[in-house]
Every structure is written in C-alpha cells, then in structure tokens.
Design a protein around this motif. Structure first.
Motif, short mmCIF file in Angstrom:
data_model
loop_
_atom_site.label_atom_id
_atom_site.label_comp_id
_atom_site.label_asym_id
_atom_site.label_seq_id
_atom_site.Cartn_x
_atom_site.Cartn_y
_atom_site.Cartn_z
N PRO A 108 67.60 82.46 44.38
CA PRO A 108 68.29 81.24 44.84
C PRO A 108 68.72 80.38 43.67
O PRO A 108 68.03 80.27 42.66
CB PRO A 108 67.23 80.55 45.69
CG PRO A 108 65.92 81.14 45.28
CD PRO A 108 66.21 82.54 44.87
N ALA A 112 68.43 75.03 45.49
CA ALA A 112 68.64 75.66 46.80
C ALA A 112 67.70 75.07 47.85
O ALA A 112 66.57 74.70 47.55
CB ALA A 112 68.41 77.17 46.69
N THR A 113 68.18 75.01 49.07
CA THR A 113 67.36 74.54 50.18
C THR A 113 66.33 75.62 50.53
O THR A 113 66.51 76.80 50.19
CB THR A 113 68.21 74.26 51.42
OG1 THR A 113 68.76 75.50 51.90
CG2 THR A 113 69.35 73.29 51.09
N GLU A 116 68.01 78.43 52.41
CA GLU A 116 68.84 79.21 51.48
C GLU A 116 67.97 80.12 50.61
O GLU A 116 68.30 81.30 50.39
CB GLU A 116 69.61 78.22 50.62
CG GLU A 116 70.59 78.76 49.64
CD GLU A 116 71.24 77.64 48.83
OE1 GLU A 116 71.88 77.97 47.82
OE2 GLU A 116 71.10 76.46 49.19
N ARG A 120 67.41 84.64 50.17
CA ARG A 120 67.45 85.44 48.95
C ARG A 120 66.14 86.22 48.76
O ARG A 120 66.17 87.40 48.42
CB ARG A 120 67.71 84.54 47.74
CG ARG A 120 69.18 84.12 47.63
CD ARG A 120 70.06 85.36 47.50
NE ARG A 120 71.48 85.07 47.46
CZ ARG A 120 72.31 85.24 48.48
NH1 ARG A 120 71.85 85.63 49.66
NH2 ARG A 120 73.60 85.01 48.35
N SER A 198 73.33 81.96 45.41
CA SER A 198 73.05 81.71 46.82
C SER A 198 74.02 80.64 47.32
O SER A 198 74.72 80.00 46.53
CB SER A 198 71.60 81.25 47.02
OG SER A 198 71.34 80.03 46.35
N HIS A 199 74.06 80.47 48.63
CA HIS A 199 74.96 79.50 49.25
C HIS A 199 74.22 78.72 50.32
O HIS A 199 73.36 79.26 51.02
CB HIS A 199 76.15 80.21 49.91
CG HIS A 199 77.00 80.98 48.95
ND1 HIS A 199 77.93 80.38 48.13
CD2 HIS A 199 77.06 82.31 48.67
CE1 HIS A 199 78.52 81.29 47.40
NE2 HIS A 199 78.02 82.48 47.70
N SER A 200 74.58 77.46 50.47
CA SER A 200 74.07 76.64 51.56
C SER A 200 75.21 76.44 52.54
O SER A 200 76.00 75.49 52.43
CB SER A 200 73.56 75.29 51.03
OG SER A 200 73.03 74.52 52.09
N TYR A 201 75.33 77.35 53.50
CA TYR A 201 76.43 77.30 54.45
C TYR A 201 76.16 76.29 55.55
O TYR A 201 75.02 76.11 55.99
CB TYR A 201 76.64 78.67 55.09
CG TYR A 201 77.20 79.73 54.17
CD1 TYR A 201 78.41 79.54 53.52
CD2 TYR A 201 76.53 80.93 53.98
CE1 TYR A 201 78.94 80.51 52.69
CE2 TYR A 201 77.05 81.92 53.15
CZ TYR A 201 78.26 81.70 52.51
OH TYR A 201 78.78 82.67 51.69
N GLU A 206 78.60 79.60 58.71
CA GLU A 206 77.81 80.75 59.16
C GLU A 206 78.54 81.46 60.31
O GLU A 206 78.61 82.69 60.35
CB GLU A 206 76.43 80.30 59.62
CG GLU A 206 75.55 79.71 58.54
CD GLU A 206 74.85 80.76 57.69
OE1 GLU A 206 75.38 81.88 57.55
OE2 GLU A 206 73.76 80.45 57.17
N GLU A 241 62.01 83.96 58.59
CA GLU A 241 62.50 82.63 58.23
C GLU A 241 61.64 81.54 58.86
O GLU A 241 61.25 80.56 58.19
CB GLU A 241 63.95 82.49 58.69
CG GLU A 241 64.58 81.15 58.35
CD GLU A 241 66.02 81.09 58.79
OE1 GLU A 241 66.89 80.84 57.93
OE2 GLU A 241 66.29 81.29 60.00
N HIS A 259 71.63 77.49 63.05
CA HIS A 259 72.37 78.43 62.23
C HIS A 259 72.28 79.84 62.80
O HIS A 259 73.25 80.60 62.78
CB HIS A 259 71.84 78.41 60.79
CG HIS A 259 72.38 77.27 59.97
ND1 HIS A 259 72.03 75.97 60.19
CD2 HIS A 259 73.26 77.25 58.94
CE1 HIS A 259 72.66 75.19 59.32
NE2 HIS A 259 73.42 75.94 58.56
#
Length: 292
Positions: A108, A112-113, A116, A120, A198-201, A206, A241, A259
């Motif tokens: 990440p 990163a959250t 997120e 990873r 990584s990405h925080s969508y 999403e 998760e 999400h």
C-alpha cells in the motif's frame, strides 16, 4: 499520462537499476511536464494520442518498439519502487526457462486507508510462488492473477501467444496470463520484488471498475470456462476484509460493505453489457474510450 507530480518517486530508484536508454516512456499525450522530464532523464519517449490509448494495445505497441529486449518490464506511472533492486529481483524469476511472466509484490502507498491496505496485503502476500496450468485445480481463477502495474514478460512467450490483446476493455494482463498457462508456460509471483502502489477508490469508481471487469468476463468468457468463476474468491476477500477491520477500524465496516455492493452491482451489470446501448455503457465504464 501526467506523471510529473510523482516523477522523482518513479525515477529515483529506477535509474539505479537500469540504464536510461533502456527505458521507454509511452505517453498518452500528457498535459504536464512528463515528456520534458523523460527527455531530460535520457529516456526514450513515444507519444500517442489520448484517444488511441488501450490497455492491451498500448502495451503491445511498447513491446514492438523494443524488438531487441528479451525480457520486457512494465511499470505504470503511479508505481514507486520500494527498493533499488526491485527490478533485478523480478528478473531472477526468468532463470527458470519455463517462466513466461513474473510480477512483484505491491504494497500500500504511503497514507493508504485500512481498506486500501488490506486489498494489497490480501492480493500480494509475503510468500513467492510459481503457477502452472495445474494450479487452476487449487486456485481456480486466482491462478491467472497478475498485474501489469509491475510485471515482466519473456518476449518469446508473449509473442507466441499473440502478444497483449488489443480488443479488451481491461485486464489484458489476466487474458495474457491465461493464454500463457494454457500454452504450457509458468507464471511467477516474486514477493521479494516490491513496489508501492494502491488506490483509494470511491464507491462509484469501484462500480465503474467492476463494470469493466464484468464486461471483460462476458466478452472473454473462455477464461471462466478454463479457470472457473471469480465469485468464490470474492467472498473470501470480503470475509478477510471484515476481519481486518474488526474491531480496530469497526467504523469503516459500513463503507467497506457499500464498496462491496457497488463492486457486485457493477460486475453483474458488466456481465450483461450486451443488453445496453453504447452510450449507457460509456457512462457506466471506467475505461470510456473503449466504447468509442
């Protein structure tokens, strides 16, 4: 495209591991200083119109522009090498003459959250591994998981399966991995080769991303026939998760579930994309140029 903001992070360690004249920057008409910075660094630069960008076709073009490269290493502009020898570690996988492609571990990004970061750590574990066609019996669709954000390909093998597909909306790496395994090659995951990526969508991003994945699985349904559906893996991911968030980040669970719902809805609509008009598909998609 538009990589100037993170240019120093992208290039500082890259230049320690590879000669500048061996680096090709394929730019889809950036509007910032990306091209100027690349030229100043001594990189080879090839610019295409933004409307010509295609996940598979653009990478295939890069491969064709480097005809003397036995191993092709691909990086996206938002990747940061975590170590100066990341590329060398990745290339070590090719000492096995049966390995056609290798991809590294994505950690990440800084800041990163928790959601997120979990994605990873779930998809890129600390243990390396090599997959063959028989791996589908245990891993199913996960056997063809690979990411071109940081991956390398043996030219001989890549070209033998037709190169990267030009006509897919997304997931050209997955399609290529499936073709390679079916052709008898191996895929290597190299956990020692690490990058930050990584990405925080948002939930809408999403939705659009998973709509495109659904489109890919509908249009390339042979992958599901050969390697099984992705539903079981999706369920395992959601359970993992939720465990990662409880109890330390319990307040993020509603967001995580929202999400997940967006992903599921997007994917299911993508699987029936043939029912929709091109205009509607363009509005639902993350890769809108695909529908032009």
């Amino acid at each position: 495209m538009n990589a100037a903001e993170g240019w120093s992070r992208l290039t500082s360690l890259l230049l320690e591991s590879i000669a500048a004249d061996r680096v090709l920057i394929l730019d889809s008409s950036s509007t910032d200083e990306t091209v100027n910075l690349a030229n100043a660094a001594g990189f080879r630069v090839h610019v295409i119109a933004r409307s010509e960008f295609n996940h598979g076709g653009t990478r295939q073009l890069a491969a064709e522009l480097l005809p003397d490269a036995e191993i092709l290493v691909f990086l996206t502009q938002d990747v940061e090498l975590a170590q100066s020898d990341a590329i060398r570690c990745l290339l070590e996988a090719f000492t096995d003459s049966g390995v056609a492609a290798a991809f590294g571990r994505q950690l990440p990004r800084r800041g990163a959250t928790p959601i997120e970061a979990h994605a990873r750590f779930y998809n890129y574990p600390a243990e390396s591994g090599v997959r063959t066609l028989s791996s589908r019996e245990q891993l199913g669709f996960k056997a063809i998981f690979i990411s071109n954000s940081f991956a390398a390909y043996r030219r001989e093998a890549l070209m033998a399966v037709g190169g990267f597909p030009r006509g897919v909306i997304f997931g050209e790496d997955t399609v290529t991995a499936a073709r390679l395994l079916l052709a008898g090659w191996k895929l290597a995951y190299v956990a020692q080769a690490k990058v930050y990526h990584s990405h925080s969508y948002t939930w809408m991003q999403e939705f659009r991303r998973y709509f495109d994945i659904g489109v890919l699985h509908h249009q390339e349904s042979w992958m599901l026939s050969e390697f099984g559906g992705a539903g079981g893996e999706g369920g395992r991911f959601v359970r993992s998760e939720l465990r990662s968030l409880w109890p330390r980040y319990w307040w993020l669970i509603p967001s995580a579930l929202a999400h997940t719902a967006a992903k599921l809805l997007g994917y299911r609509l993508g699987r029936v994309e043939s029912l929709f008009s091109v205009g509607l598909k363009r509005r639902l998609s993350m890769n809108r140029l695909f529908w032009n």
